[in-house]
Design an enzyme around this catalytic site. Sequence first.
Site, PDB file in Angstrom:
ATOM      1  N   GLY A  25      43.634   7.256  24.416  1.00 19.30           N
ATOM      2  CA  GLY A  25      42.383   7.781  24.934  1.00 19.30           C
ATOM      3  C   GLY A  25      41.325   6.720  25.120  1.00 19.30           C
ATOM      4  CB  VAL A  29      47.679  -1.588  23.200  1.00 21.05           C
ATOM      5  CG1 VAL A  29      47.886  -2.711  22.188  1.00 21.05           C
ATOM      6  CG2 VAL A  29      46.660  -0.589  22.674  1.00 21.05           C
ATOM      7  CE  LYS A  43      43.794   0.417  21.410  1.00 22.94           C
ATOM      8  NZ  LYS A  43      43.787   1.666  20.583  1.00 22.94           N
ATOM      9  CG  ASP A 138      42.299   8.683  15.803  1.00 19.78           C
ATOM     10  OD1 ASP A 138      42.713   9.840  15.539  1.00 19.78           O
ATOM     11  OD2 ASP A 138      42.587   8.098  16.860  1.00 19.78           O
TER      12      ASP A 138
END
Length: 277
Positions: A25, A29, A43, A138
């Site tokens: 989202g 990467v 990233k 996360d």
Amino acid sequence: MDQLTAEDPPRIGPYRLIARLGAGGMGRVYLARSEGGRTVAVKVVQAEFAQHAEFRARFAREVTAAKRVGGSWTAAVLDTDTDAETPWVATQYIPGPDLHAVVAEQHGPLPEQSVRVMANRLALALQAIHDAGLVHRDLKPSNVLVTVDGPRVIDFGIARALDSISGDSLQTRTGMVIGSPGFMSPEQVRGLHVTPASDVFSLGSVLAYAATGRQPFGATGHGLHAQLFRVAEEEPDLDGLPEALLGLVRACLQKDPTQRPTPEQVAARTATEGADE
């Protein structure tokens, strides 16, 4: 790992791109190599996020803090350019599948001792992340790499930067949720203040998944809102969880953040001699 395509740049900052490692989202990467020959994971932030000055400022602060975490049970942050047209961050490249791939695609649920060792190492990783002033926000199976040296946590601190642009302008356009529904804490679901205890709840969900192969609050097959309701209001499904792990996981999954153990307490409860494998 996938081959580069015509839409991928040949370089990002001082790094020559070699392959695609994945996408999510936040961005894409890449596997890349420095001029000195070091292999790293880079990233790149989505252009949509890069347009927000508040995101850039928050992202820069989070990456600076992430550099202090080091590489103990995490992928260390090595380099970054938060002022680039598309901001990027380079981290230590750690070969190994993520926990989701190991459980869902390769081996199924992990043995009890493996889950206990994973709990210990992930708790130590969270302790280092929190000591640096960060909250992961996360933690999920795809953000846990399974390596020959033990699990490693990636993407710490990045989700917090997204909070700065999660208001109506972006929320209405994309329906973006900060975090991953099946592994979010109740306070994340309710939009409340998030503390390090939120990561401990996510840790409980990750451990339950590793031991049973199922998300403790069900998958999104019956709808995202139903899953978020279960996270916020209902008890987890821990059927099949080994008895020796049940108390620890239940404690991590307490709805009240103040009732959850700290990462230090989780590490102490799961420390075992000779558990290096």
